[in-house]
Scaffold this motif. Structure first.
Motif, PDB file in Angstrom:
ATOM      1  N   LEU A 168     -48.977  26.958 113.697  1.00 21.88           N
ATOM      2  CA  LEU A 168     -47.905  27.377 112.787  1.00 21.88           C
ATOM      3  C   LEU A 168     -47.778  26.421 111.609  1.00 21.88           C
ATOM      4  O   LEU A 168     -47.530  26.838 110.476  1.00 21.88           O
ATOM      5  CB  LEU A 168     -46.564  27.457 113.529  1.00 21.88           C
ATOM      6  CG  LEU A 168     -46.324  28.737 114.333  1.00 21.88           C
ATOM      7  CD1 LEU A 168     -45.002  28.629 115.102  1.00 21.88           C
ATOM      8  CD2 LEU A 168     -46.299  29.977 113.431  1.00 21.88           C
ATOM      9  N   VAL A 169     -47.974  25.127 111.877  1.00 21.07           N
ATOM     10  CA  VAL A 169     -47.897  24.126 110.805  1.00 21.07           C
ATOM     11  C   VAL A 169     -49.095  24.281 109.868  1.00 21.07           C
ATOM     12  O   VAL A 169     -48.956  24.162 108.649  1.00 21.07           O
ATOM     13  CB  VAL A 169     -47.838  22.697 111.389  1.00 21.07           C
ATOM     14  CG1 VAL A 169     -47.770  21.660 110.271  1.00 21.07           C
ATOM     15  CG2 VAL A 169     -46.652  22.543 112.331  1.00 21.07           C
ATOM     16  N   VAL A 170     -50.266  24.577 110.438  1.00 20.71           N
ATOM     17  CA  VAL A 170     -51.474  24.805 109.623  1.00 20.71           C
ATOM     18  C   VAL A 170     -51.236  25.959 108.647  1.00 20.71           C
ATOM     19  O   VAL A 170     -51.541  25.861 107.451  1.00 20.71           O
ATOM     20  CB  VAL A 170     -52.695  25.101 110.512  1.00 20.71           C
ATOM     21  CG1 VAL A 170     -53.890  25.553 109.667  1.00 20.71           C
ATOM     22  CG2 VAL A 170     -53.071  23.873 111.338  1.00 20.71           C
ATOM     23  N   LYS A 171     -50.656  27.025 109.152  1.00 12.57           N
ATOM     24  CA  LYS A 171     -50.371  28.191 108.312  1.00 12.57           C
ATOM     25  C   LYS A 171     -49.438  27.804 107.160  1.00 12.57           C
ATOM     26  O   LYS A 171     -49.639  28.217 106.011  1.00 12.57           O
ATOM     27  CB  LYS A 171     -49.734  29.295 109.168  1.00 12.57           C
ATOM     28  CG  LYS A 171     -49.670  30.650 108.501  1.00 12.57           C
ATOM     29  CD  LYS A 171     -49.203  31.705 109.489  1.00 12.57           C
ATOM     30  CE  LYS A 171     -49.150  33.069 108.801  1.00 12.57           C
ATOM     31  NZ  LYS A 171     -48.665  34.126 109.716  1.00 12.57           N
ATOM     32  N   GLN A 172     -48.436  26.983 107.475  1.00 12.93           N
ATOM     33  CA  GLN A 172     -47.489  26.537 106.458  1.00 12.93           C
ATOM     34  C   GLN A 172     -48.175  25.661 105.411  1.00 12.93           C
ATOM     35  O   GLN A 172     -47.962  25.836 104.202  1.00 12.93           O
ATOM     36  CB  GLN A 172     -46.348  25.766 107.129  1.00 12.93           C
ATOM     37  CG  GLN A 172     -45.258  25.314 106.166  1.00 12.93           C
ATOM     38  CD  GLN A 172     -44.186  24.483 106.853  1.00 12.93           C
ATOM     39  OE1 GLN A 172     -44.295  24.136 108.026  1.00 12.93           O
ATOM     40  NE2 GLN A 172     -43.138  24.152 106.115  1.00 12.93           N
ATOM     41  N   ILE A 173     -49.021  24.736 105.863  1.00 12.32           N
ATOM     42  CA  ILE A 173     -49.728  23.834 104.940  1.00 12.32           C
ATOM     43  C   ILE A 173     -50.632  24.636 103.997  1.00 12.32           C
ATOM     44  O   ILE A 173     -50.667  24.383 102.787  1.00 12.32           O
ATOM     45  CB  ILE A 173     -50.552  22.782 105.717  1.00 12.32           C
ATOM     46  CG1 ILE A 173     -49.641  21.799 106.465  1.00 12.32           C
ATOM     47  CG2 ILE A 173     -51.509  22.034 104.790  1.00 12.32           C
ATOM     48  CD1 ILE A 173     -48.852  20.855 105.590  1.00 12.32           C
ATOM     49  N   PHE A 174     -51.328  25.630 104.535  1.00 14.32           N
ATOM     50  CA  PHE A 174     -52.235  26.420 103.688  1.00 14.32           C
ATOM     51  C   PHE A 174     -51.459  27.279 102.692  1.00 14.32           C
ATOM     52  O   PHE A 174     -51.905  27.488 101.561  1.00 14.32           O
ATOM     53  CB  PHE A 174     -53.182  27.259 104.549  1.00 14.32           C
ATOM     54  CG  PHE A 174     -54.442  26.536 104.901  1.00 14.32           C
ATOM     55  CD1 PHE A 174     -55.610  26.758 104.196  1.00 14.32           C
ATOM     56  CD2 PHE A 174     -54.466  25.601 105.918  1.00 14.32           C
ATOM     57  CE1 PHE A 174     -56.780  26.081 104.501  1.00 14.32           C
ATOM     58  CE2 PHE A 174     -55.618  24.911 106.236  1.00 14.32           C
ATOM     59  CZ  PHE A 174     -56.779  25.144 105.520  1.00 14.32           C
ATOM     60  N   SER A 175     -50.297  27.751 103.089  1.00 12.95           N
ATOM     61  CA  SER A 175     -49.442  28.502 102.165  1.00 12.95           C
ATOM     62  C   SER A 175     -48.998  27.605 101.013  1.00 12.95           C
ATOM     63  O   SER A 175     -48.973  28.018  99.848  1.00 12.95           O
ATOM     64  CB  SER A 175     -48.230  29.048 102.925  1.00 12.95           C
ATOM     65  OG  SER A 175     -47.331  29.672 102.039  1.00 12.95           O
ATOM     66  N   ILE A 176     -48.691  26.348 101.332  1.00 10.86           N
ATOM     67  CA  ILE A 176     -48.268  25.382 100.306  1.00 10.86           C
ATOM     68  C   ILE A 176     -49.428  25.047  99.370  1.00 10.86           C
ATOM     69  O   ILE A 176     -49.251  24.948  98.151  1.00 10.86           O
ATOM     70  CB  ILE A 176     -47.705  24.115 100.979  1.00 10.86           C
ATOM     71  CG1 ILE A 176     -46.339  24.426 101.607  1.00 10.86           C
ATOM     72  CG2 ILE A 176     -47.576  22.968  99.983  1.00 10.86           C
ATOM     73  CD1 ILE A 176     -45.848  23.395 102.592  1.00 10.86           C
ATOM     74  N   ILE A 177     -50.638  24.898  99.928  1.00 12.37           N
ATOM     75  CA  ILE A 177     -51.819  24.620  99.088  1.00 12.37           C
ATOM     76  C   ILE A 177     -52.030  25.749  98.077  1.00 12.37           C
ATOM     77  O   ILE A 177     -52.276  25.509  96.892  1.00 12.37           O
ATOM     78  CB  ILE A 177     -53.083  24.433  99.960  1.00 12.37           C
ATOM     79  CG1 ILE A 177     -52.967  23.157 100.800  1.00 12.37           C
ATOM     80  CG2 ILE A 177     -54.345  24.393  99.090  1.00 12.37           C
ATOM     81  CD1 ILE A 177     -54.019  23.049 101.902  1.00 12.37           C
TER      82      ILE A 177
END
Length: 234
Positions: A168-177
């Motif tokens: 879930l955190v990975v998904k959030q980080i990629f959305s931010i990128i």
């Protein structure tokens, strides 16, 4: 914006990059994918001046930078978020962000960028006086990216931003990128999670044994049988 032209890099007697040539156009997200030890991290370290090529040229906005000191490369507009995050663990979140802006003198604009980072990463605002070493892995990754953004980069180098993080955190980080890119920052991304990287990138390079083996639009490589078999679990 960025070119590596026939770059050869050595670690002692080990030939790590063997004539690598890549380019990144302004506004793109470009990703480097490949197995561990392929040369992806070495490529980013060479761009940011941590490593120097034995032969070949690195150009940024048309100017050769392969002989420029790493500290001066930040001032040119390149920020590097290293593998493993590398936050200053005994310093607060705010102090880490201040370190990101060390090369700048424009105090009013720096203040605006603190606000931008806290808007992008609300969790960091909640933790701004907390020691960075006590943050979770995801929060440290947010801080490492936020610290890099404080130098106002034209090109952001990201090395394994998903490493060790929950899905879930990975998904959030990629959305931010993706959001950072849409707001005008060009991104060169190294990532083990090839599917995630190819889904947000414009173009991609497959690196094997220090060489570029394949390159092309990210959506084409995402559907390429060789890439799927080697990096996407079939």
């Amino acid at each position: 914006m960025l070119e590596m032209i026939d770059v050869n890099v050595y670690y002692g007697a080990i030939h790590a990059l063997k004539g690598i040539s890549i380019k990144v156009n302004e506004g793109e997200i470009v990703t480097l994918i490949g197995a561990n030890g392929a040369g992806k991290t070495t490529s980013l370290k060479t761009i940011s001046g941590v490593l120097k090529p034995k032969t070949g040229v690195v150009k940024f906005q048309g100017n050769e930078i392969n002989k420029v000191n790493a500290s001066n490369i930040v001032s040119l507009g390149i920020s590097h978020v290293p593998e493993g995050r590398r936050v200053f663990s005994s310093m607060s979140v705010m102090e880490n962000l201040e370190m990101g802006a060390y090369s700048r003198k424009d105090k009013a604009e720096i203040k605006k960028d603190y606000e931008m980072v806290f808007e992008t990463f609300p969790r960091l605002l909640e933790r701004k006086n907390q020691m960075a070493g006590t943050l979770s892995g995801g929060e440290q990754q947010m801080l490492a990216i936020g610290r890099a953004l404080m130098s106002r980069p034209k090109l952001l180098l990201l090395d394994e931003p998903s490493m060790g993080l929950a899905p879930l955190v990975v998904k959030q980080i990629f959305s931010i990128i993706k959001d950072i890119n849409e707001k005008g920052t060009t991104v060169l991304l190294v990532e083990q999670n090839a599917a995630m990287a190819l889904n947000i990138a414009n173009r991609a390079y497959v690196i094997q044994n220090g060489r570029v083996e394949m390159e092309g639009p990210a959506n084409e490589l995402l559907n390429d049988e060789k890439v799927r078999s080697a990096y996407l679990g079939g």
